[in-house]
Design a protein around this motif. Structure first.
Motif, PDB file in Angstrom:
ATOM      1  N   LEU A  12      30.687  41.797  33.546  1.00  0.00           N
ATOM      2  CA  LEU A  12      29.647  42.548  32.840  1.00  0.00           C
ATOM      3  C   LEU A  12      29.009  43.588  33.753  1.00  0.00           C
ATOM      4  O   LEU A  12      28.707  44.708  33.321  1.00  0.00           O
ATOM      5  CB  LEU A  12      28.582  41.579  32.321  1.00  0.00           C
ATOM      6  N   ALA A  13      28.792  43.225  35.026  1.00  0.00           N
ATOM      7  CA  ALA A  13      28.204  44.172  35.974  1.00  0.00           C
ATOM      8  C   ALA A  13      29.092  45.401  36.136  1.00  0.00           C
ATOM      9  O   ALA A  13      28.611  46.544  36.157  1.00  0.00           O
ATOM     10  CB  ALA A  13      27.981  43.492  37.315  1.00  0.00           C
ATOM     11  N   VAL A  14      30.404  45.171  36.251  1.00  0.00           N
ATOM     12  CA  VAL A  14      31.336  46.297  36.385  1.00  0.00           C
ATOM     13  C   VAL A  14      31.296  47.172  35.139  1.00  0.00           C
ATOM     14  O   VAL A  14      31.211  48.407  35.223  1.00  0.00           O
ATOM     15  CB  VAL A  14      32.769  45.788  36.634  1.00  0.00           C
ATOM     16  N   ARG A  15      31.355  46.537  33.974  1.00  0.00           N
ATOM     17  CA  ARG A  15      31.342  47.306  32.729  1.00  0.00           C
ATOM     18  C   ARG A  15      30.059  48.123  32.590  1.00  0.00           C
ATOM     19  O   ARG A  15      30.084  49.275  32.144  1.00  0.00           O
ATOM     20  CB  ARG A  15      31.493  46.352  31.543  1.00  0.00           C
ATOM     21  N   ALA A  16      28.922  47.524  32.967  1.00  0.00           N
ATOM     22  CA  ALA A  16      27.652  48.247  32.877  1.00  0.00           C
ATOM     23  C   ALA A  16      27.679  49.481  33.772  1.00  0.00           C
ATOM     24  O   ALA A  16      27.217  50.560  33.389  1.00  0.00           O
ATOM     25  CB  ALA A  16      26.493  47.327  33.260  1.00  0.00           C
ATOM     26  N   ALA A  17      28.244  49.333  34.985  1.00  0.00           N
ATOM     27  CA  ALA A  17      28.340  50.463  35.905  1.00  0.00           C
ATOM     28  C   ALA A  17      29.317  51.511  35.388  1.00  0.00           C
ATOM     29  O   ALA A  17      29.072  52.720  35.503  1.00  0.00           O
ATOM     30  CB  ALA A  17      28.755  49.977  37.282  1.00  0.00           C
ATOM     31  N   LEU A  63      35.524  37.159  36.688  1.00  0.00           N
ATOM     32  CA  LEU A  63      36.470  37.143  35.571  1.00  0.00           C
ATOM     33  C   LEU A  63      37.246  38.448  35.687  1.00  0.00           C
ATOM     34  O   LEU A  63      36.661  39.524  35.614  1.00  0.00           O
ATOM     35  CB  LEU A  63      35.709  37.074  34.245  1.00  0.00           C
ATOM     36  N   VAL A  64      38.551  38.350  35.891  1.00  0.00           N
ATOM     37  CA  VAL A  64      39.388  39.541  35.984  1.00  0.00           C
ATOM     38  C   VAL A  64      40.037  39.829  34.640  1.00  0.00           C
ATOM     39  O   VAL A  64      40.064  40.967  34.173  1.00  0.00           O
ATOM     40  CB  VAL A  64      40.468  39.372  37.076  1.00  0.00           C
ATOM     41  N   GLU A  65      40.527  38.789  33.994  1.00  0.00           N
ATOM     42  CA  GLU A  65      41.208  38.929  32.701  1.00  0.00           C
ATOM     43  C   GLU A  65      40.654  37.884  31.748  1.00  0.00           C
ATOM     44  O   GLU A  65      40.671  36.689  32.039  1.00  0.00           O
ATOM     45  CB  GLU A  65      42.705  38.740  32.887  1.00  0.00           C
ATOM     46  N   GLY A  66      40.144  38.328  30.613  1.00  0.00           N
ATOM     47  CA  GLY A  66      39.493  37.431  29.663  1.00  0.00           C
ATOM     48  C   GLY A  66      40.357  36.276  29.199  1.00  0.00           C
ATOM     49  O   GLY A  66      39.884  35.143  29.081  1.00  0.00           O
ATOM     50  N   ALA A  67      41.634  36.528  28.943  1.00  0.00           N
ATOM     51  CA  ALA A  67      42.512  35.478  28.442  1.00  0.00           C
ATOM     52  C   ALA A  67      42.654  34.343  29.460  1.00  0.00           C
ATOM     53  O   ALA A  67      42.605  33.159  29.103  1.00  0.00           O
ATOM     54  CB  ALA A  67      43.882  36.062  28.106  1.00  0.00           C
ATOM     55  N   ALA A  68      42.824  34.690  30.732  1.00  0.00           N
ATOM     56  CA  ALA A  68      42.955  33.676  31.777  1.00  0.00           C
ATOM     57  C   ALA A  68      41.661  32.887  31.932  1.00  0.00           C
ATOM     58  O   ALA A  68      41.672  31.661  32.147  1.00  0.00           O
ATOM     59  CB  ALA A  68      43.341  34.331  33.097  1.00  0.00           C
ATOM     60  N   LEU A  98      39.536  43.742  33.997  1.00  0.00           N
ATOM     61  CA  LEU A  98      39.049  44.683  35.004  1.00  0.00           C
ATOM     62  C   LEU A  98      40.151  45.557  35.572  1.00  0.00           C
ATOM     63  O   LEU A  98      39.897  46.675  36.020  1.00  0.00           O
ATOM     64  CB  LEU A  98      38.360  43.916  36.141  1.00  0.00           C
ATOM     65  N   THR A  99      41.383  45.062  35.559  1.00  0.00           N
ATOM     66  CA  THR A  99      42.482  45.856  36.118  1.00  0.00           C
ATOM     67  C   THR A  99      42.970  46.928  35.150  1.00  0.00           C
ATOM     68  O   THR A  99      43.790  47.763  35.531  1.00  0.00           O
ATOM     69  CB  THR A  99      43.667  44.952  36.503  1.00  0.00           C
ATOM     70  N   ALA A 100      42.479  46.900  33.921  1.00  0.00           N
ATOM     71  CA  ALA A 100      42.903  47.891  32.927  1.00  0.00           C
ATOM     72  C   ALA A 100      41.838  48.947  32.668  1.00  0.00           C
ATOM     73  O   ALA A 100      42.028  49.807  31.811  1.00  0.00           O
ATOM     74  CB  ALA A 100      43.264  47.191  31.616  1.00  0.00           C
ATOM     75  N   LEU A 101      40.722  48.885  33.402  1.00  0.00           N
ATOM     76  CA  LEU A 101      39.674  49.886  33.195  1.00  0.00           C
ATOM     77  C   LEU A 101      40.196  51.272  33.559  1.00  0.00           C
ATOM     78  O   LEU A 101      40.804  51.450  34.618  1.00  0.00           O
ATOM     79  CB  LEU A 101      38.449  49.547  34.044  1.00  0.00           C
ATOM     80  N   PRO A 102      39.964  52.270  32.724  1.00  0.00           N
ATOM     81  CA  PRO A 102      40.466  53.625  33.014  1.00  0.00           C
ATOM     82  C   PRO A 102      39.776  54.269  34.205  1.00  0.00           C
ATOM     83  O   PRO A 102      40.306  55.198  34.811  1.00  0.00           O
ATOM     84  CB  PRO A 102      40.172  54.385  31.717  1.00  0.00           C
ATOM     85  N   TYR A 131      43.004  37.885  41.557  1.00  0.00           N
ATOM     86  CA  TYR A 131      42.223  38.598  42.567  1.00  0.00           C
ATOM     87  C   TYR A 131      43.101  39.579  43.331  1.00  0.00           C
ATOM     88  O   TYR A 131      42.652  40.665  43.708  1.00  0.00           O
ATOM     89  CB  TYR A 131      41.584  37.616  43.540  1.00  0.00           C
ATOM     90  N   GLU A 132      44.353  39.195  43.554  1.00  0.00           N
ATOM     91  CA  GLU A 132      45.287  40.102  44.225  1.00  0.00           C
ATOM     92  C   GLU A 132      45.558  41.329  43.351  1.00  0.00           C
ATOM     93  O   GLU A 132      45.639  42.459  43.854  1.00  0.00           O
ATOM     94  CB  GLU A 132      46.576  39.365  44.550  1.00  0.00           C
ATOM     95  N   ARG A 133      45.680  41.116  42.028  1.00  0.00           N
ATOM     96  CA  ARG A 133      45.877  42.244  41.118  1.00  0.00           C
ATOM     97  C   ARG A 133      44.671  43.169  41.139  1.00  0.00           C
ATOM     98  O   ARG A 133      44.814  44.403  41.165  1.00  0.00           O
ATOM     99  CB  ARG A 133      46.124  41.745  39.685  1.00  0.00           C
ATOM    100  N   LEU A 134      43.476  42.572  41.135  1.00  0.00           N
ATOM    101  CA  LEU A 134      42.269  43.388  41.170  1.00  0.00           C
ATOM    102  C   LEU A 134      42.172  44.152  42.483  1.00  0.00           C
ATOM    103  O   LEU A 134      41.807  45.337  42.496  1.00  0.00           O
ATOM    104  CB  LEU A 134      41.033  42.496  40.992  1.00  0.00           C
ATOM    105  N   GLN A 135      42.543  43.516  43.581  1.00  0.00           N
ATOM    106  CA  GLN A 135      42.499  44.188  44.879  1.00  0.00           C
ATOM    107  C   GLN A 135      43.448  45.380  44.899  1.00  0.00           C
ATOM    108  O   GLN A 135      43.077  46.470  45.355  1.00  0.00           O
ATOM    109  CB  GLN A 135      42.857  43.213  45.996  1.00  0.00           C
ATOM    110  N   ARG A 136      44.666  45.207  44.391  1.00  0.00           N
ATOM    111  CA  ARG A 136      45.621  46.322  44.356  1.00  0.00           C
ATOM    112  C   ARG A 136      45.086  47.460  43.488  1.00  0.00           C
ATOM    113  O   ARG A 136      45.228  48.639  43.817  1.00  0.00           O
ATOM    114  CB  ARG A 136      46.981  45.839  43.837  1.00  0.00           C
TER     115      ARG A 136
END
Length: 260
Positions: free
Chosen positions: A114-119, A134-139, A188-192, A210-215
């Motif tokens: 939520l913090a990321v989305r707000a920013a 939370l990186v991916e909602g489904a997971a 979070l990894t799909a944010l434009p 977390y590795e996907r988000l880091q990349r």
């Protein structure tokens, strides 16, 4: 600590201001809780973190989203879009109370997303600290469903397994279909785009998400650091005891001090 209600009269939110102790810093901190299913497991940790930050000169504000905790609204009224507005209201409230110009966000699990989305949607931040995000909602939903199954298996009279979209309840809290769809859509990894502010990823164990988000973040070229902090409790996943790793709290405090 100073409790307060803020927001509109139709949509009152409950917050807690931890005043800065000693020399005040120009940057404040807003703490973003995880979802209701993890609220009780993390409440004490957030309170302790707020105290640690206040002793370092930060004005700190923690709050309950609409429909959760001591804020107004029923649990089934919670929606991601509305909780993003709540974060913006919390930032404005801290600035009005203290006069700080810049605010960093610290979010855990769903609170981090939520913090990321707000920013991303325009909230100006001095920095982001994503704690076991939370990186991916489904997971994320699969994790909570697994915990629900484990709890049910330990009851004296286990109930039959019913799909979440049918029962609309998760770990003792209402989880309506609309909120289920909101969370499923989070990735979070799909944010434009990503907020053009320093982002710290703080985790206890390496995980593929977390590795996907880091990349993803490294590819943006924006300032980013991943901090792997082994927990002093020995746990590595969501669990039914409080998430109280002192090492993590100390790391987050140090990161915000360095940034300020």
């Amino acid at each position: 600590m100073t409790p307060c209600f803020f927001g509109s009269s139709e949509r009152q939110l409950f917050g807690m201001h931890h005043p800065a102790q000693g020399a005040e810093r120009a940057t404040g901190v807003v703490l973003c809780y995880p979802a209701a299913q993890e609220y009780m497991l993390t409440h004490w940790a957030f309170r302790k973190l707020a105290g640690m930050l206040a002793r370092e000169g930060f004005h700190v504000f923690r709050f309950d989203y609409y429909g959760t905790g001591d804020s107004a609204g029923a649990v089934h009224e919670g929606r991601v879009a509305e909780w993003l507005k709540d974060i913006r209201h919390a930032v404005n409230e801290l600035q009005d109370l203290t006069g700080v110009q810049r605010v960093s966000l610290v979010g855990m699990r769903l609170g981090a997303a939520l913090a990321v989305r707000a920013a991303v949607e325009g909230l100006s931040t001095a920095g982001l600290v994503l704690w076991e995000p939370l990186v991916e909602g489904a997971a994320y939903l699969k994790e909570l469903e697994l915990l629900q199954t484990r709890r049910a298996a330990r009851t004296l009279f286990p109930q039959p397994v019913v799909p979440l979209e049918v029962r609309q309840e998760l770990l003792g809290f209402a989880f309506p279909r609309a909120l289920h769809e909101d969370v499923l859509a989070l990735d979070l990894t799909a944010l434009p785009a990503w907020p053009s502010t320093r982002t710290h990823l703080v985790t206890a164990t390496p995980k593929p998400e977390y590795e996907r988000l880091q990349r993803h973040l490294e590819a943006t070229g924006l300032p980013f650091q991943h901090h792997l902090v082994a927990e002093d409790t020995g746990a590595s996943t969501i669990r039914e005891s409080a998430l109280l790793s002192n090492r993590v709290l100390q790391t987050i405090t140090s990161l915000l001090k360095e940034a300020a």
